[in-house]
Design an enzyme around this catalytic site. Sequence first.
Site, short mmCIF file in Angstrom:
data_model
loop_
_atom_site.label_atom_id
_atom_site.label_comp_id
_atom_site.label_asym_id
_atom_site.label_seq_id
_atom_site.Cartn_x
_atom_site.Cartn_y
_atom_site.Cartn_z
N GLU A 68 -0.76 1.55 -5.33
CA GLU A 68 -0.64 0.15 -4.67
C GLU A 68 -0.58 -1.07 -5.61
O GLU A 68 -1.24 -1.16 -6.36
CB GLU A 68 -1.77 -0.11 -3.63
CG GLU A 68 -1.83 1.28 -2.88
CD GLU A 68 -3.10 1.36 -2.01
OE1 GLU A 68 -3.62 -0.03 -1.67
OE2 GLU A 68 -3.86 2.26 -1.80
N HIS A 92 0.84 -1.20 0.00
CA HIS A 92 -0.09 0.07 -0.10
C HIS A 92 1.00 1.28 -0.38
O HIS A 92 1.08 1.95 0.97
CB HIS A 92 -0.79 0.17 0.99
CG HIS A 92 -1.99 0.98 1.20
ND1 HIS A 92 -1.70 2.28 1.24
CD2 HIS A 92 -3.13 0.67 1.57
CE1 HIS A 92 -2.95 2.92 1.20
NE2 HIS A 92 -3.90 2.17 1.70
O1 BG6 Z 1 -7.13 3.86 6.55
P1 BG6 Z 1 -6.68 2.69 6.03
O2 BG6 Z 1 -7.42 1.60 6.54
O3 BG6 Z 1 -5.08 2.85 6.23
O4 BG6 Z 1 -6.94 2.70 4.30
C1 BG6 Z 1 -6.91 3.80 3.64
C2 BG6 Z 1 -7.45 3.32 2.14
O5 BG6 Z 1 -6.73 2.57 1.48
C3 BG6 Z 1 -7.07 2.13 0.15
O6 BG6 Z 1 -6.07 1.33 -0.41
C4 BG6 Z 1 -8.50 1.84 0.15
O7 BG6 Z 1 -8.74 1.52 -1.37
C5 BG6 Z 1 -9.16 2.86 0.64
O8 BG6 Z 1 -10.47 2.48 0.84
C6 BG6 Z 1 -8.74 3.10 2.15
O9 BG6 Z 1 -9.64 4.28 2.64
#
Ligand code: BG6
Length: 289
Positions: A263, A162
């Site tokens: 990502e 991510h």
């Molecule tokens: O706040 P988190 O759990 O780290 O996620 C952040 C974002 O991560 C992204 O990869 C998702 O597609 C989003 O929907 C999400 O809001």
Amino acid sequence: MSEKNLPQGVSIVTENGLEAVRIDTELCTGLVYRNGAHVAEWTPKGSEPVLWMSGSSHFTDGTAIRGGIPLCFPWFGPGRDGDRTPAHGFARLSPWNLTSAELSPNGLVRLVFTLTGDDVADLGGFPADFEASYAVTMGTAMQLALTVRAGEQPLEVEEALHTYFAVGDARQVRIEGLDGADYLDKVAGDRRTQSGDVTFTAETDRVYFSEATTRIVDEQLGRTIVVEKACSANTVVWNPWVDKSEAMADFGDEEWTGMCCVETVNALGDATQLSPGASHTMSATISLT
Ligand SMILES: O=P(O)(O)OC[C@H]1O[C@@H](O)[C@H](O)[C@@H](O)[C@@H]1O
């Protein structure tokens, strides 16, 4: 791993109160937290930081870090059926073990972190006898490779690197490589087809069905970030924009202009299916031009 087995340029440090591995070589500097095997920094020498970190991130064992590269596994977001917790799986909240650290003759540092069911506080129903290993290789480019091996039961695995990239201004960058790709638009709640390069003009949260290499063209910083993938069927593109940034406790209200996530993912219908004993590796190579 004990401090005395580490090669030159690699050290165990405490950063923001958490245990981490610091890399400082002729080619780059980097930082990887043990919590989540979370890469928080990779900066080739002479460059600006490639990864973005929030100034509002939490730093507590067992809590997600905002920025860098959260490792999402064994599900993405709330999972395929939308009912799994914690969000993005337990891997980013768990203490990974540093099992190897090497410096190659050409100056690359390769770290390997591993995670098994024994390291996880709450498996959320996932089989405990899996093995995950994450190889992080840093030099003038960075390679990330997540390998998952099933134990005695078959596994269905969603996974994501991510990656939060630092950009001059999210409103000015363009992402090449996804033209013509179908995607799930998680903001609109429907499926669409990309036409041209991706730009950010509002909250953006998309799962692209694409294995292609992407290029984040950033004229303000005078650089292009290239993300080349292997065994990854999806690319997720995310920028929270104004309202969502304000709603997140660990994300500064104005910080969305300086980042975008591109990502490397296998999720939803592209989740990886592993038969007993089988393994799979998803990887990304990130470089600057
Ligand atoms: O706040 P988190 O759990 O780290 O996620 C952040 C974002 O991560 C992204 O990869 C998702 O597609 C989003 O929907 C999400 O809001």
